[in-house]
Structures are given as C-alpha cells and as structure tokens.
Motif scaffolding. Structure first.
Motif, PDB file in Angstrom:
ATOM      1  N   GLY A 199     123.054  22.091 -17.285  1.00 19.16           N
ATOM      2  CA  GLY A 199     124.479  21.873 -17.124  1.00 19.16           C
ATOM      3  C   GLY A 199     125.194  22.992 -16.391  1.00 19.16           C
ATOM      4  N   LYS A 200     124.541  24.137 -16.243  1.00 14.28           N
ATOM      5  CA  LYS A 200     125.168  25.261 -15.550  1.00 14.28           C
ATOM      6  C   LYS A 200     125.365  24.938 -14.077  1.00 14.28           C
ATOM      7  CE  LYS A 200     123.336  28.782 -18.679  1.00 14.28           C
ATOM      8  NZ  LYS A 200     122.448  29.973 -18.821  1.00 14.28           N
ATOM      9  N   ARG A 201     126.481  25.382 -13.536  1.00 14.45           N
ATOM     10  CA  ARG A 201     126.815  25.081 -12.145  1.00 14.45           C
ATOM     11  C   ARG A 201     125.782  25.655 -11.184  1.00 14.45           C
ATOM     12  NH1 ARG A 201     132.721  26.111  -9.306  1.00 14.45           N
ATOM     13  NH2 ARG A 201     132.232  25.091  -7.317  1.00 14.45           N
ATOM     14  N   ALA A 202     125.201  26.807 -11.513  1.00 11.81           N
ATOM     15  CA  ALA A 202     124.216  27.433 -10.638  1.00 11.81           C
ATOM     16  C   ALA A 202     122.850  26.752 -10.718  1.00 11.81           C
ATOM     17  CB  ALA A 202     124.061  28.912 -11.007  1.00 11.81           C
ATOM     18  N   VAL A 203     122.675  25.824 -11.658  1.00 11.24           N
ATOM     19  CA  VAL A 203     121.398  25.124 -11.790  1.00 11.24           C
ATOM     20  C   VAL A 203     121.555  23.703 -11.253  1.00 11.24           C
ATOM     21  CG1 VAL A 203     119.502  24.535 -13.352  1.00 11.24           C
ATOM     22  CG2 VAL A 203     120.860  26.576 -13.775  1.00 11.24           C
ATOM     23  N   LEU A 204     121.942  22.733 -12.101  1.00  8.88           N
ATOM     24  CA  LEU A 204     122.108  21.351 -11.640  1.00  8.88           C
ATOM     25  C   LEU A 204     123.500  20.784 -11.906  1.00  8.88           C
ATOM     26  CD1 LEU A 204     118.732  19.581 -12.547  1.00  8.88           C
ATOM     27  CD2 LEU A 204     119.470  20.522 -10.375  1.00  8.88           C
ATOM     28  N   ALA A 205     124.367  21.590 -12.499  1.00 11.52           N
ATOM     29  CA  ALA A 205     125.739  21.140 -12.767  1.00 11.52           C
ATOM     30  C   ALA A 205     125.770  19.801 -13.506  1.00 11.52           C
ATOM     31  CB  ALA A 205     126.534  21.040 -11.470  1.00 11.52           C
ATOM     32  N   GLY A 206     124.815  19.625 -14.422  1.00 12.83           N
ATOM     33  CA  GLY A 206     124.780  18.407 -15.222  1.00 12.83           C
ATOM     34  C   GLY A 206     123.997  17.261 -14.613  1.00 12.83           C
ATOM     35  N   ALA A 207     123.497  17.411 -13.393  1.00 12.19           N
ATOM     36  CA  ALA A 207     122.685  16.367 -12.771  1.00 12.19           C
ATOM     37  C   ALA A 207     121.328  16.280 -13.471  1.00 12.19           C
ATOM     38  CB  ALA A 207     122.497  16.652 -11.289  1.00 12.19           C
ATOM     39  N   ALA A 208     120.597  15.201 -13.218  1.00 12.74           N
ATOM     40  CA  ALA A 208     119.341  14.972 -13.939  1.00 12.74           C
ATOM     41  C   ALA A 208     118.128  14.903 -13.020  1.00 12.74           C
ATOM     42  CB  ALA A 208     119.438  13.681 -14.743  1.00 12.74           C
ATOM     43  N   ALA A 209     118.304  15.149 -11.722  1.00 11.51           N
ATOM     44  CA  ALA A 209     117.184  15.057 -10.790  1.00 11.51           C
ATOM     45  C   ALA A 209     117.323  16.134  -9.723  1.00 11.51           C
ATOM     46  CB  ALA A 209     117.133  13.677 -10.145  1.00 11.51           C
ATOM     47  N   MET A 210     116.178  16.714  -9.338  1.00  9.13           N
ATOM     48  CA  MET A 210     116.203  17.755  -8.315  1.00  9.13           C
ATOM     49  C   MET A 210     114.919  17.702  -7.503  1.00  9.13           C
ATOM     50  SD  MET A 210     115.425  21.215 -10.509  1.00  9.13           S
ATOM     51  CE  MET A 210     113.800  21.514 -11.217  1.00  9.13           C
ATOM     52  N   ALA A 211     114.968  18.256  -6.305  1.00  9.15           N
ATOM     53  CA  ALA A 211     113.789  18.314  -5.442  1.00  9.15           C
ATOM     54  C   ALA A 211     113.826  19.584  -4.610  1.00  9.15           C
ATOM     55  CB  ALA A 211     113.722  17.091  -4.532  1.00  9.15           C
ATOM     56  N   THR A 212     112.644  20.125  -4.364  1.00  8.89           N
ATOM     57  CA  THR A 212     112.481  21.257  -3.460  1.00  8.89           C
ATOM     58  C   THR A 212     111.543  20.829  -2.342  1.00  8.89           C
ATOM     59  OG1 THR A 212     112.804  22.898  -5.216  1.00  8.89           O
ATOM     60  CG2 THR A 212     111.656  23.627  -3.228  1.00  8.89           C
ATOM     61  N   VAL A 213     111.935  21.103  -1.106  1.00  9.97           N
ATOM     62  CA  VAL A 213     111.137  20.743   0.067  1.00  9.97           C
ATOM     63  C   VAL A 213     110.942  22.001   0.904  1.00  9.97           C
ATOM     64  CG1 VAL A 213     111.002  19.333   2.160  1.00  9.97           C
ATOM     65  CG2 VAL A 213     112.044  18.393   0.071  1.00  9.97           C
ATOM     66  N   LEU A 214     109.688  22.309   1.228  1.00 10.28           N
ATOM     67  CA  LEU A 214     109.350  23.496   2.010  1.00 10.28           C
ATOM     68  C   LEU A 214     108.521  23.079   3.220  1.00 10.28           C
ATOM     69  CD1 LEU A 214     109.134  26.640   2.318  1.00 10.28           C
ATOM     70  CD2 LEU A 214     107.004  26.466   1.001  1.00 10.28           C
ATOM     71  N   LEU A 215     108.952  23.514   4.395  1.00  9.59           N
ATOM     72  CA  LEU A 215     108.197  23.293   5.629  1.00  9.59           C
ATOM     73  C   LEU A 215     107.813  24.651   6.201  1.00  9.59           C
ATOM     74  CD1 LEU A 215     107.129  21.438   7.930  1.00  9.59           C
ATOM     75  CD2 LEU A 215     109.383  21.681   9.003  1.00  9.59           C
ATOM     76  N   VAL A 216     106.515  24.865   6.382  1.00  9.24           N
ATOM     77  CA  VAL A 216     106.017  26.072   7.044  1.00  9.24           C
ATOM     78  C   VAL A 216     105.430  25.637   8.380  1.00  9.24           C
ATOM     79  CG1 VAL A 216     104.438  28.026   6.910  1.00  9.24           C
ATOM     80  CG2 VAL A 216     105.524  27.159   4.825  1.00  9.24           C
ATOM     81  N   ALA A 217     106.095  25.976   9.446  1.00  8.07           N
ATOM     82  CA  ALA A 217     105.702  25.530  10.789  1.00  8.07           C
ATOM     83  C   ALA A 217     106.522  26.323  11.812  1.00  8.07           C
ATOM     84  CB  ALA A 217     105.966  24.035  10.956  1.00  8.07           C
TER      85      ALA A 217
END
Length: 283
Positions: A199-217
């Motif tokens: 619920g913290k604003r610096a984390v997900l602000a109460g949202a329930a889904a997250m994704a991280t995408v990394l491109l090394v190129a």
C-alpha cells in the motif's frame, strides 16, 4: 515460514506432505543455419515442450505438472543459449504459489547466452495467494555480444475471484552479468504484512500487480520513448550504457493481472522484435 497457529491448522495440514523437488534444463546450439535443441533434462514435475517452428527463435514452454507451489517446494530452471542462437522461453500458464503451512516455496532460474546469442525469458505471471511464502532467484550470465530480454510479472491475489492478499512473504533477487561485469542487480522483499507494504506509495500504492522488464542489448536508448508511451503513468522506464552494452529497465504496476497484461504484452512484443510474443500468451 509458518503463518497459521497450531489451533488453526487442520489435521491434513499437520500431516507430513510430499514436496515438489523438480529441475528442468534446456540448451540450444546453432546447427545447419538455425537454432536447434542441443540438450534437454527433465526431473520431477518440471517439463519442457517445444512447439514446432520453421523459423527463429526456438520457442520453449516450461510446465510445472504439480499445478503450483507451496511451502517446501523447490523448482529450478536452466536455459543455455549457444553462440549465434535465439531462444524464447515462456510458461504454459501462470505459476501459482499457494498458502504455506510451513516453510517457503523456492524457485531458482539460471540463464546464460554465449557470444551473439539472444535469449528471451518471458514467463507468464506468478500469482501469490494469501499467506504464501515464496523466494525466487534469477541469475543471468551473458557473453560479450549476447542479448537478453527478461520479464517477471507478479500478481498478489486474483481480483476477479474476490481474493485479497493480506499476509505472506515474497523475496525476489536478480543478478545479471555480462562479460564478467555486473550490469544489473536488484532485490525486492515484501511481507509478512503485504497489505501495509504494497500500500505504500513508493511500492505499489495499493495496486495488486507489478512487472519488471529488463533488456540488455546495444542501443537500448533508441527504444526508450516508445517504451514510456506504453508504460504510461503507472510505472516508469530508464536506459543506460553499462559494461560495454546498453540496459533498459521498465517497471509497471496495475490494479490486477488483466489490466497489467494490456500494457505488458505490447511492451514485450516491441522489445522482442520480429519474434513478437510466445504463442501461449493471450489476453
């Protein structure tokens, strides 16, 4: 990790349960002008299937036949892309991590690509249920000139089913090395009070889904404006030159897994180039 007091446990939960200990490994090599299977290993509930394809990349689908994970389960995946190969790896379905009566579920992922190899790690979402305990470790080793697209999406409960995740443990660690130099590292930790942490604003602000995408190129900054257009206001993206190559990192969050997918799918399709998305992904 034990979330249930002894008075709350059922008789079945107090009985010893069979735990999953599984490992799947895939290696590809370039032969006769295209990427082909070189080695395949399957143990326990870890299975790997490869749809027939006439072009690049070779696509591999990971399957956990146990139907999910819970406390005490161990699952390991290893993917090795040989020189000049292209492989795209996904999962048959979302990985579900259920309530842990004791212990934690652990997933270890090891990815590697040799010179001029291209590897895309694009599993479908991991869904955490209330009182789940889950630890995931992702280690990536790239040779000079290799490229990698890596994505992980996590959903805390299925909103459409009225599920609410209040308590649990989630640990996620990434370590990416290219040509012997560290190009990306991160560690995320949440719990045991998910509701407060997320619920913290610096984390997900109460949202329930997250994704991280990394491109090394190389030249990842050329994608940055298009990536930011897709990510929108619920997330962010940045690009750097690091370790003799480029790195683009995007983070997205949303109210539920379906809403997250509506931005995640076009984002991965963009960054995966002509390969587009794995066949088993769908909205």
């Amino acid at each position: 990790m034990d979330f249930a007091g002894s008075s709350e446990r059922t008789t079945a939960e107090r009985l010893a349960s069979q735990r999953v200990s599984a490992r799947g490994a895939l290696a590809v090599a370039r032969r006769h002008g295209r990427t082909r299977l070189d080695r395949l290993f399957q143990e326990g509930a870890a299975k790997i299937r490869m749809p027939r394809s006439d072009g690049e990349p070779l696509e591999a689908i990971l399957i956990n036949t146990a139907g999910g994970m819970t406390g005490g389960d161990r699952l390991a995946w290893e993917i090795d892309a040989g020189a000049d190969t292209s492989v795209m790896v996904t999962t048959q379905a979302s990985e579900k991590v259920y309530r842990a009566a004791s212990g934690q579920a652990e997933m270890a992922i090891r990815l590697s690509a040799e010179e001029n190899g291209r590897l895309a790690w694009l599993p479908q979402e991991t869904i955490l249920f209330d009182r789940a305990a889950f630890s995931r470790r992702l280690d990536v080793e790239l040779a000079a000139g290799a490229q990698a697209l890596i994505a992980e999406a996590t959903v805390f409960g299925r909103g459409a089913m009225g599920e609410r995740v209040e308590r649990g443990i989630f640990r996620d660690r990434w370590h990416v090395v290219q040509a012997g130099r560290l190009v990306h590292a991160e560690a995320f930790a949440a719990g045991p009070d998910f509701h407060t942490t997320l619920g913290k604003r610096a984390v997900l602000a109460g949202a329930a889904a997250m994704a991280t995408v990394l491109l090394v190129a190389p030249d990842t900054d050329a994608w940055l404006d298009k990536v930011r257009d897709i990510v929108g206001e619920r997330g962010g993206a940045s690009a750097w030159s690091v370790g003799g190559t480029g790195k683009l990192l995007a983070r997205l969050y949303d109210d539920d897994g379906y809403s997250l997918r509506k931005r995640l799918v076009p984002l991965l399709g963009l960054l995966n180039g002509r390969a587009d998305m794995p066949k088993c992904w769908s909205l």
